[in-house]
Design an enzyme around this catalytic site. Structure first.
Site, PDB file in Angstrom:
ATOM      1  N   ASP A 213       0.838  -1.199   0.000  1.00  0.00           N
ATOM      2  CA  ASP A 213       0.000   0.000   0.000  1.00  0.00           C
ATOM      3  C   ASP A 213       0.879   1.257   0.000  1.00  0.00           C
ATOM      4  O   ASP A 213       1.963   1.242  -0.587  1.00  0.00           O
ATOM      5  CB  ASP A 213      -0.902  -0.063   1.245  1.00  0.00           C
ATOM      6  CG  ASP A 213      -2.234   0.631   1.047  1.00  0.00           C
ATOM      7  OD1 ASP A 213      -2.233   1.865   0.973  1.00  0.00           O
ATOM      8  OD2 ASP A 213      -3.262  -0.055   0.972  1.00  0.00           O
ATOM      9  N   HIS A 245      -3.496   6.133   3.793  1.00  0.00           N
ATOM     10  CA  HIS A 245      -4.319   4.988   3.399  1.00  0.00           C
ATOM     11  C   HIS A 245      -3.777   3.664   3.961  1.00  0.00           C
ATOM     12  O   HIS A 245      -4.514   2.867   4.542  1.00  0.00           O
ATOM     13  CB  HIS A 245      -4.385   4.940   1.873  1.00  0.00           C
ATOM     14  CG  HIS A 245      -5.289   3.895   1.334  1.00  0.00           C
ATOM     15  ND1 HIS A 245      -4.861   2.608   1.087  1.00  0.00           N
ATOM     16  CD2 HIS A 245      -6.586   3.938   0.992  1.00  0.00           C
ATOM     17  CE1 HIS A 245      -5.874   1.910   0.602  1.00  0.00           C
ATOM     18  NE2 HIS A 245      -6.932   2.684   0.530  1.00  0.00           N
ATOM     19  N   ASN A 338     -13.622   1.386  -6.330  1.00  0.00           N
ATOM     20  CA  ASN A 338     -14.597   2.355  -5.803  1.00  0.00           C
ATOM     21  C   ASN A 338     -15.335   3.129  -6.883  1.00  0.00           C
ATOM     22  O   ASN A 338     -15.853   4.204  -6.632  1.00  0.00           O
ATOM     23  CB  ASN A 338     -13.877   3.362  -4.895  1.00  0.00           C
ATOM     24  CG  ASN A 338     -13.247   2.690  -3.695  1.00  0.00           C
ATOM     25  OD1 ASN A 338     -13.710   1.633  -3.263  1.00  0.00           O
ATOM     26  ND2 ASN A 338     -12.208   3.294  -3.168  1.00  0.00           N
ATOM     27  N   SER A 411     -11.273  -0.400  -0.066  1.00  0.00           N
ATOM     28  CA  SER A 411      -9.992  -0.553   0.629  1.00  0.00           C
ATOM     29  C   SER A 411     -10.183  -0.729   2.126  1.00  0.00           C
ATOM     30  O   SER A 411      -9.298  -1.239   2.800  1.00  0.00           O
ATOM     31  CB  SER A 411      -9.121   0.682   0.435  1.00  0.00           C
ATOM     32  OG  SER A 411      -8.744   0.822  -0.887  1.00  0.00           O
TER      33      SER A 411
HETATM   34  C1  LIG Z   1      -6.077  -4.876   1.819  1.00  0.00           C
HETATM   35  O1  LIG Z   1      -6.545  -4.695   0.542  1.00  0.00           O
HETATM   36  C2  LIG Z   1      -7.291  -3.522   0.424  1.00  0.00           C
HETATM   37  C3  LIG Z   1      -7.919  -3.544  -0.891  1.00  0.00           C
HETATM   38  O2  LIG Z   1      -7.177  -4.120  -1.865  1.00  0.00           O
HETATM   39  C4  LIG Z   1      -6.356  -2.380   0.603  1.00  0.00           C
HETATM   40  O3  LIG Z   1      -7.034  -1.184   0.444  1.00  0.00           O
HETATM   41  C5  LIG Z   1      -5.775  -2.468   1.929  1.00  0.00           C
HETATM   42  O4  LIG Z   1      -4.808  -1.511   2.042  1.00  0.00           O
HETATM   43  C6  LIG Z   1      -5.150  -3.798   2.190  1.00  0.00           C
HETATM   44  N1  LIG Z   1      -4.888  -3.991   3.589  1.00  0.00           N
HETATM   45  C7  LIG Z   1      -3.831  -4.577   4.016  1.00  0.00           C
HETATM   46  C8  LIG Z   1      -3.699  -4.714   5.476  1.00  0.00           C
HETATM   47  O5  LIG Z   1      -2.984  -4.989   3.266  1.00  0.00           O
END
Ligand SMILES: *[C@@H]1O[C@H](CO)[C@@H](O)[C@H](O)[C@H]1NC(C)=O
Ligand SMILES: *[C@@H]1O[C@H](CO)[C@@H](O)[C@H](O)[C@H]1NC(C)=O
Ligand SMILES: *[C@@H]1O[C@H](CO)[C@@H](O)[C@H](O)[C@H]1NC(C)=O
Ligand SMILES: *[C@@H]1O[C@H](CO)[C@@H](O)[C@H](O)[C@H]1NC(C)=O
Length: 467
Positions: A213, A245, A338, A411
């Site tokens: 991310d 995020h 989204n 997400s």
């Molecule tokens: C899990 O996946 C979601 C959507 O793909 C993403 O927004 C989120 O950051 C991810 N969370 C983790 C803990 O990796």
């Protein structure tokens, strides 16, 4: 940073093959390093122009790859470009070259590269395409998180949860621990007034969730030291979550106060998206390669990958997410997207169909409606395999080490599922296969989600703790 990590990863592997292979391998490495050194001087946006991803056919030998790369180097070597130019660099040829490689021990047992990316003109591309060793060539695309408005919340006022207490302020946690909706009466817009029961067993085993991310604010108090940095693949940005995020997502997975699976779940932050929440497919593939390599070395079988971005279609991106599950057996969770449209149009959301253990998640509100909000809506359609809470989700924020905020999006739904998989792995005696974990999180609660699902499977996340 990217350059250093690549070298570190490669040098470990270079010793393994036989001598001839090792020398071919280090030759390829030298050429790539030379090109990367040259491209490091170029402007970031400029270096993404006309950039292509090239994948070798499965099983291509390192000797053949060496031949391919040498041939390419003879056409677009940085020195060739420099000589051709009148003032140091010729615009056309000096901008050509290899900008990075897709890792190594990940899919080929240390015997070669799976592919590379770089900038090439049309005639060089034609020759790349015509190589018998090349499986595919695609344009590098920008993957983006889309809009996410964060609403600050004072976490201190919400009373911290400890693991003896079973009431929480995050409605999504309560919803996923009950088969039937028990949160219809709450007002998720005012999390400070919400106290709802979250039921779960205590974790027995350590688990790891890779959050691929924008990075994670690992010092946040609510992680209690359970979050750490893995790697940063975003050029020109520090090892820090500058967007928020990734921290929010990580909090939903494993925060002590706001997370699905606290106490024994560790977060490993892998940064592939920049401050604006954007990243190239090539960067995300490099991040995923790092995850697979780390997973092999770490030997932590109870692991989950979670990714939230989405966008234009990229066969290369689809493939690396599928390989994570099919070749490594790591359950992998991706957000549906989204834009309110068909998730089958976006990578990697579309890649999960028919792949048990790779899960695409859509978002619902606290009334179990598929999320249709003012500025975003959950993607739907046949590629969406399940739903989880994703509207007004309380989690952690980056402004200080006890900051919190609410956000909405698929997400926010996906980490509920990643967290639940980590949770199931943490209570099960024995390592549970990815396909079984997928069925545990999605097959028990059906027919709950209301609204126009566009053909999506009507499965809703349930941790099976209470009715
Ligand atoms: C899990 O996946 C979601 C959507 O793909 C993403 O927004 C989120 O950051 C991810 N969370 C983790 C803990 O990796
Ligand atoms: C590549 O080949 C290996 C062994 O030949 C096989 O196990 C693997 O599934 C193949 N991978 C893909 C993506 O086809
Ligand atoms: C592409 O680049 C190569 C190598 O620099 C050069 O020889 C060739 O003329 C270029 N082709 C086009 C169409 O620009
Ligand atoms: C949060 O609430 C606590 C307790 O009411 C207060 O002491 C603190 O200053 C607040 N923090 C912020 C950032 O408003």
């Amino acid at each position: 940073m990217k350059f250093t990590l690549l070298l570190a990863g490669l040098s470990l592997v270079a010793a393994a093959p036989a001598d001839a292979d090792a020398s071919a391998y280090s030759n390829v490495l030298n050429i790539i390093n030379k090109h990367q050194g040259h491209h490091a001087k170029r402007d970031l946006a400029d270096s993404a122009k006309d950039r292509y991803l090239v994948f070798f056919k499965n099983g291509t030998s390192i000797q053949s790859i060496n031949g391919h790369i040498q041939d390419l180097d003879s056409k677009v070597s940085p020195e060739v470009g420099a000589m051709a130019g009148t003032n140091g660099f010729a615009a056309t040829s000096s901008n050509q070259g290899i900008q990075g490689a897709f890792d190594v021990d990940a899919f080929t047992d240390g015997k070669g590269f799976t592919g590379y990316f770089g900038s090439f003109n049309s005639s060089v591309l034609d020759s790349i395409r015509s190589s018998p060793d090349v499986a595919s060539v695609e344009k590098d695309v920008l993957i983006s998180l889309g809009k996410h408005a964060a609403q600050p919340v004072n976490l201190t006022e919400l009373h911290k949860r400890d693991f003896q207490s079973t009431t929480v302020a995050q409605w999504g946690l309560s919803r996923i621990s009950h088969l039937n909706n028990n949160v219809q009466g709450v007002n998720p817009d005012k999390p400070s007034t919400v106290r709802v029961p979250y039921n779960r067993e205590s974790s027995k085993y350590d688990t790891t969730v890779y959050v691929v991310d924008t990075g994670t604010y690992v010092q946040h108090q609510d992680f209690g030291g359970r979050a750490r940095w893995g790697a940063n693949f975003v050029q020109g940005e520090p090892m820090q979550d500058l967007n928020g995020h990734g921290t929010h997502v990580s909090g939903t997975v494993a925060g002590s106060t706001v997370g699905v699976s606290g106490e024994k779940t560790s977060i490993v932050a892998v940064k592939v998206l920049n401050q604006k929440g954007q990243g190239y497919a090539s960067t995300i593939i490099q991040g995923m390669n790092w995850v697979l390599s780390d997973y092999q070395k770490a030997g932590q079988p109870r692991s989950v990958i979670n990714f939230s971005g989405g966008g234009a279609s990229s066969p290369g991106l689809d493939q690396v997410f599928q390989q994570a599950v099919q070749q490594y057996g790591i359950p992998t969770v991706v957000a549906a997207g989204n834009n309110g449209q068909d998730a089958c149009n976006e990578s990697p959301a579309r890649a999960s169909k028919g792949i048990p253990g790779l899960i695409t998640v859509g978002a619902t509100d606290h009334l179990d409606n598929i999320a249709v909000e003012q500025d975003w809506s959950s993607a739907k359609g046949q590629c969406v395999e399940m739903f989880a809470p994703g509207v007004t989700i309380l989690s952690l924020w980056i402004t200080n080490d006890d900051a919190a905020a609410t956000m909405g999006g698929t997400s926010m739904a996906a980490p509920h599922v990643s967290g639940a998989i980590a949770y199931f792995q943490s209570i099960a005696d024995g390592v549970v296969p990815a396909a079984v974990l997928e069925s545990w999180v999605k097959d028990a609660s059906t027919g709950k989600v209301k609204g126009d699902l566009g053909g999506a499977a009507n499965n809703f996340l349930w941790n099976r703790a209470s009715f």
